[in-house]
Scaffold this active site. Structure first.
Site, PDB file in Angstrom:
ATOM      1  N   ASP A  40       0.826  -1.218   0.000  1.00  0.00           N
ATOM      2  CA  ASP A  40       0.000   0.000   0.000  1.00  0.00           C
ATOM      3  C   ASP A  40       0.854   1.260   0.000  1.00  0.00           C
ATOM      4  O   ASP A  40       0.604   2.205  -0.746  1.00  0.00           O
ATOM      5  CB  ASP A  40      -0.823   0.024   1.298  1.00  0.00           C
ATOM      6  CG  ASP A  40      -2.263  -0.219   0.995  1.00  0.00           C
ATOM      7  OD1 ASP A  40      -2.522  -0.794  -0.083  1.00  0.00           O
ATOM      8  OD2 ASP A  40      -3.110   0.181   1.842  1.00  0.00           O
ATOM      9  N   GLU A  41       1.850   1.220   0.878  1.00  0.00           N
ATOM     10  CA  GLU A  41       2.721   2.385   1.017  1.00  0.00           C
ATOM     11  C   GLU A  41       3.523   2.606  -0.265  1.00  0.00           C
ATOM     12  O   GLU A  41       3.708   3.733  -0.725  1.00  0.00           O
ATOM     13  CB  GLU A  41       3.663   2.165   2.200  1.00  0.00           C
ATOM     14  CG  GLU A  41       4.563   3.342   2.483  1.00  0.00           C
ATOM     15  CD  GLU A  41       5.289   3.216   3.814  1.00  0.00           C
ATOM     16  OE1 GLU A  41       5.119   4.096   4.675  1.00  0.00           O
ATOM     17  OE2 GLU A  41       6.028   2.232   3.999  1.00  0.00           O
ATOM     18  N   CYS A 149      11.154  15.410  12.918  1.00  0.00           N
ATOM     19  CA  CYS A 149      10.599  15.663  11.584  1.00  0.00           C
ATOM     20  C   CYS A 149       9.203  15.066  11.447  1.00  0.00           C
ATOM     21  O   CYS A 149       8.849  14.118  12.150  1.00  0.00           O
ATOM     22  CB  CYS A 149      11.527  15.048  10.538  1.00  0.00           C
ATOM     23  SG  CYS A 149      11.887  13.316  10.860  1.00  0.00           S
ATOM     24  N   HIS A 211      12.321   8.026  28.136  1.00  0.00           N
ATOM     25  CA  HIS A 211      10.906   7.859  27.762  1.00  0.00           C
ATOM     26  C   HIS A 211      10.135   6.973  28.756  1.00  0.00           C
ATOM     27  O   HIS A 211       9.193   7.454  29.387  1.00  0.00           O
ATOM     28  CB  HIS A 211      10.793   7.352  26.318  1.00  0.00           C
ATOM     29  CG  HIS A 211      11.348   8.345  25.336  1.00  0.00           C
ATOM     30  ND1 HIS A 211      12.042   7.977  24.209  1.00  0.00           N
ATOM     31  CD2 HIS A 211      11.332   9.700  25.334  1.00  0.00           C
ATOM     32  CE1 HIS A 211      12.415   9.068  23.558  1.00  0.00           C
ATOM     33  NE2 HIS A 211      11.992  10.121  24.216  1.00  0.00           N
ATOM     34  N   ARG A 326       5.229   4.776  21.293  1.00  0.00           N
ATOM     35  CA  ARG A 326       6.613   4.273  21.158  1.00  0.00           C
ATOM     36  C   ARG A 326       7.442   4.433  22.425  1.00  0.00           C
ATOM     37  O   ARG A 326       8.388   3.684  22.634  1.00  0.00           O
ATOM     38  CB  ARG A 326       7.320   5.007  20.014  1.00  0.00           C
ATOM     39  CG  ARG A 326       6.638   4.808  18.703  1.00  0.00           C
ATOM     40  CD  ARG A 326       7.592   4.270  17.651  1.00  0.00           C
ATOM     41  NE  ARG A 326       6.818   3.975  16.476  1.00  0.00           N
ATOM     42  CZ  ARG A 326       6.819   4.714  15.387  1.00  0.00           C
ATOM     43  NH1 ARG A 326       7.615   5.762  15.306  1.00  0.00           N
ATOM     44  NH2 ARG A 326       6.059   4.391  14.370  1.00  0.00           N
TER      45      ARG A 326
END
Ligand code: NAD
Length: 398
Positions: A40-41, A149, A211, A326
């Site tokens: 798909d990508e 980004c 994190h 994440r």
């Protein structure tokens, strides 16, 4: 790498868009093979390229354009390996799939890099590629993605919000690192700092501390809180208070104990890039940190941290902390669990890290540790060295 070479970029997300734009902007003779195994990508990217003749990069308030006919999309791994340099820019959970697809075709002419590597890449690569670092390809792992980004328009434009001054990298075989650091410094347009080993790279991964550590120490009692509007969602890094900083510092100290233990057991084996969090923050952000009195002030006054909120999900009456992100789904299995595995292999206790893993993994429905031991049912999806049968210092260093 000579002018005019083609570089393979594996991935089509935010980081891959930034890398494609950066490579094309830096050298007008460079061409990109964009390896996108997800059908798909691949189709979406090819469509975007065929309907527009340029690819745009927005950085530091300026927009730059490059001819998009320098990008060729492929889903064929045999074609992907035709480039001497291949760079995976994907979340760590996708490394295994991509390495497995490329494995049959890789030769010693190939250098395959992971930008970023996260931790434990070397065990997984060894498992899949077998001969990596011996007569096979060269493996390069980067400590971080050099950019903050976001895709602006898929296959067409990307915004680079921030660029780091330098990025650390390690290599298998080790002896290649000086040369590879030079090559990638030129390609990326930033200093690539050579690390001495992949073990150093794994332990120098600070995202694994920051994190999950902040999710747990700052937000464990705020998980069910409703923030009525987006404006009321708390900042992530800048919410670190004295107590949370003390907790993060203890996690960092445990990593330093692992480092010291390895270095004592193996004289001559040094990991200078594994430093305390406060030192890392000062080195990474420099003047961007306004208050350096202690670790809490560093988090609170780092200018790069002032707009980044805790991840949230929309609920009926507002927003709630989202734990399935994440910060936990990547930084635990491809970060903190690797460190825990290394600690376990060298006989170092990590009570603070264990507390974070045990609690936060339960939030995301994973079981990694049972009574502090790496025997949970989901260890199989981590890159802990034990998953690959490595459970000694000898094995780690080899
Ligand atoms: P992303 O979510 O935008 O990338 C997803 C891409 O990964 C997909 O588009 C696809 O191309 C690829 N992918 C996913 N599953 C795959 C599979 N099974 N097989 C093949 N390819 C697959 O992620 P990103 O923002 O580009 O981040 C890449 C890495 O950089 C992550 O580790 C992330 O944590 C890290 N990072 C990103 C930023 C940022 O600003 N974007 C900043 C720091 C670190």
């Amino acid at each position: 790498m000579t002018p005019g070479d083609t570089i393979t970029v594996c991935g089509g997300g935010n980081g891959a868009h930034a890398l494609v734009g950066t490579l094309l902007l830096r050298d007008e003779t460079t061409h990109i093979r964009l390896y996108l195994p997800l059908e798909d990508e691949r189709r979406r990217f090819a469509n975007a390229l065929s309907s527009h003749s340029s690819f745009e990069v927005r950085v530091a308030g300026e927009a730059y354009s490059v001819a998009s006919d320098r990008i060729r999309v492929t889903g064929d791994p045999e074609e992907a390996v035709l480039s001497p340099i291949m760079i995976m820019v994907v979340p760590a959970f996708a490394h295994g799939a991509i390495l497995s697809q490329l494995a049959p075709y890789l030769t010693k002419e190939n250098t395959i890099a992971a930008l970023p590597a996260r931790s434990g890449l070397e065990y997984q690569a060894w498992d899949i590629l077998g001969k990596v670092g011996q007569n096979g390809c060269v493996l390069v792992g980067f400590q971080t993605l050099p950019w903050a980004c976001r895709i602006k328009e898929f296959g067409r434009s990307v915004i680079i919000h921030g660029t780091k001054n330098r990025v650390g990298a390690a290599c298998l075989p080790k002896k290649e690192i000086e040369e590879k650091a030079k090559v990638f410094s030129t390609l990326l347009g930033m200093d690539v700092i050579p690390y001495r080993s992949m073990l150093e790279l794994s332990l120098a991964n600070t995202g694994q501390l920051i994190h999950p550590g902040i999710m747990y120490s700052v937000f464990r009692n705020r998980r069910t809180e409703i923030f009525p509007s987006e404006d009321e969602v708390p900042l992530f890094y800048a919410s670190v208070d004295d107590e949370a900083a003390e907790f993060l510092s203890r996690m960092s100290d445990e990593v330093l104990t692992i480092k010291d233990t390895v270095e004592q057991e193996r004289p001559g084996f040094k990991m200078p890039s594994v430093v305390h969090l406060s030192q890392w923050l000062l080195e990474a952000y420099g003047d961007g940190i306004k208050g350096t009195a202690n670790l809490a002030r560093m988090f609170q006054t780092n200018q790069g941290y002032q707009t980044l909120s805790v991840p949230v999900k929309k609920v009926d009456s507002g927003y709630q902390v989202n734990v399935k992100v994440r910060y936990l789904t990547e930084d635990l299995p491809f970060g903190l669990l690797v460190t825990k595995g290394i600690a376990s292999a060298v006989g170092v206790e990590t009570p603070t890290i264990d507390e974070v893993i045990t609690n936060t993994s339960a939030w995301i429905g994973r079981e990694y540790l049972v009574n502090g031991r790496l025997v949970g049912r989901d260890v199989i999806i981590t890159r802990a060295p034990q998953r690959y049968g490595i459970d000694s210092l000898e094995g780690l260093v080899r």
